[in-house]
Design an enzyme around this catalytic site. Structure first.
Site, PDB file in Angstrom:
ATOM      1  N   ASN A  71       0.884  -1.174   0.000  1.00 20.65           N
ATOM      2  CA  ASN A  71       0.000   0.000   0.000  1.00 20.65           C
ATOM      3  C   ASN A  71       0.920   1.222   0.000  1.00 20.65           C
ATOM      4  OD1 ASN A  71      -1.773   2.060   0.410  1.00 20.65           O
ATOM      5  ND2 ASN A  71      -2.508   1.362   2.427  1.00 20.65           N
ATOM      6  N   LYS A 129       0.172   4.217  -0.334  1.00 19.69           N
ATOM      7  CA  LYS A 129      -0.481   5.420   0.224  1.00 19.69           C
ATOM      8  C   LYS A 129      -0.226   6.605  -0.714  1.00 19.69           C
ATOM      9  CE  LYS A 129      -0.327   3.254   4.705  1.00 19.69           C
ATOM     10  NZ  LYS A 129      -0.250   3.337   6.143  1.00 19.69           N
ATOM     11  N   HIS A 153      -9.660   1.284   4.701  1.00 20.21           N
ATOM     12  CA  HIS A 153      -8.395   1.452   5.429  1.00 20.21           C
ATOM     13  C   HIS A 153      -8.632   2.379   6.623  1.00 20.21           C
ATOM     14  CE1 HIS A 153      -4.287   2.554   6.407  1.00 20.21           C
ATOM     15  NE2 HIS A 153      -3.919   1.468   5.767  1.00 20.21           N
ATOM     16  N   GLU A 208      -6.992   4.766   7.725  1.00 22.79           N
ATOM     17  CA  GLU A 208      -6.764   6.191   7.410  1.00 22.79           C
ATOM     18  C   GLU A 208      -8.000   6.793   6.757  1.00 22.79           C
ATOM     19  OE1 GLU A 208      -3.051   5.568   5.364  1.00 22.79           O
ATOM     20  OE2 GLU A 208      -2.145   5.009   7.281  1.00 22.79           O
ATOM     21  N   GLU A 252      -5.549  -4.743  10.355  1.00 21.38           N
ATOM     22  CA  GLU A 252      -4.516  -3.727  10.541  1.00 21.38           C
ATOM     23  C   GLU A 252      -4.792  -2.968  11.846  1.00 21.38           C
ATOM     24  OE1 GLU A 252      -2.592  -2.698   6.489  1.00 21.38           O
ATOM     25  OE2 GLU A 252      -4.185  -1.276   6.882  1.00 21.38           O
ATOM     26  N   GLY A 300       2.393   2.412  10.716  1.00 15.23           N
ATOM     27  CA  GLY A 300       3.343   3.513  10.580  1.00 15.23           C
ATOM     28  C   GLY A 300       4.018   3.908  11.884  1.00 15.23           C
ATOM     29  N   SER A 322       3.334  -2.098  10.251  1.00 14.87           N
ATOM     30  CA  SER A 322       4.780  -2.160  10.477  1.00 14.87           C
ATOM     31  C   SER A 322       5.388  -3.526  10.156  1.00 14.87           C
ATOM     32  CB  SER A 322       5.126  -1.730  11.916  1.00 14.87           C
ATOM     33  OG  SER A 322       4.722  -0.383  12.133  1.00 14.87           O
TER      34      SER A 322
END
Ligand code: 13P
Length: 253
Positions: free
Chosen positions: A9, A11, A98, A100, A170, A176, A216
């Protein structure tokens, strides 16, 4: 046997030229080296990169994914991108829900359910993301949080289409941050997700669904994570932007 998947991904990173260079160098690796049986490689690229990246890879070895899609099919939705537009460029997967998108752009499970339905209607495979925040991990509600996300976001998905869906766990606190769920924590949740899918659909269906871990994942923790029974691969953020790291993570599967 369910598929193993290593998905990147990217991003909102790379210019188109940089993305093409990254996709091409990953593609070169797989032209020189045989892809392991039953493993799929997916590159989740920005919308602007889909066309060029699809043209830069051998589609029999590497698939391209979008990172989002509209919940609407067409019409007056300025700035939105519909599933059939993504499909028309040759992408085969779309990352949906996701964290985010949930946290920064306010996506709800109802919106995510509609996005999944659009993907299925257009025969494109959604990668459905779920996962708890740090607070939800700390207060012990994380199983319920993930269960509720799955039940609500799969409410428009039937037995035929769940088999055309990939799930990604996730944990938000691991994305991150450099903090990875331990292999035991990840396995525990993946097993639980499979149980919930069995309850919504059937055990036979649950046994066929690929469940990816994201948060991660790096070359040095991938082997241990991927060796867990219910972890069928990874959805890789930061490390997917470096060809060497992404290939090392693939080699861990
Ligand atoms: P990182 O691998 O950078 O933690 O990102 C994970 C992720 O969000 C993949 O979708």
């Amino acid at each position: 046997m369910r598929s193993k998947i290593v998905a990147g991904n990217w991003k909102m990173n790379t210019l188109v030229s940089e993305g093409v260079e990254l996709a091409s160098s990953i593609n070169r690796f797989f032209s020189d080296n045989k892809l392991a049986p039953n493993v799929k490689i997916i590159l989740g690229v920005p919308f602007t990169h889909i066309d060029a990246c699809v043209k830069s890879v051998d589609y029999t070895k590497i698939s391209v994914a979008a990172q989002n899609c509209s919940q609407y099919e067409k019409g007056a939705y300025t700035g939105e991108v519909a599933v059939d537009m993504i499909k028309s460029l040759g992408a085969q997967y779309i990352i949906v829900g996701h964290s985010e998108r949930r946290q920064i752009f306010g996506e709800t499970d109802a919106i995510i359910a509609q996005k999944l339905a659009n993907c299925h209607k257009n025969a494109i495979f959604p990668i459905l993301c779920c996962g708890e925040t740090a607070d939800e991990r700390d207060d012990g509600s994380y199983f319920d949080v993930v269960k509720n996300q799955l039940i609500a976001s799969l409410c428009l998905t039937d037995q035929f289409n769940i088999l055309r869906t990939v799930v990604a766990y996730e944990p938000v606190w691991a994305i991150g941050t450099g903090k990875t769920a331990s292999p035991d924590q990840a396995q525990e949740m993946h097993k639980y997700i499979r149980k919930i899918i069995a309850e919504i659909f059937t055990q036979n269906i649950a046994d066929q669904i690929s469940i990816l871990y994201g948060g991660s994942v790096k070359p040095d923790n991938a082997v241990e994570l991927f060796s867990q029974d219910d972890i069928d691969g990874g959805l890789i953020g930061g490390a997917s932007l470096k060809k060497e790291d992404f290939i090392k993570i693939y080699q861990a599967i």
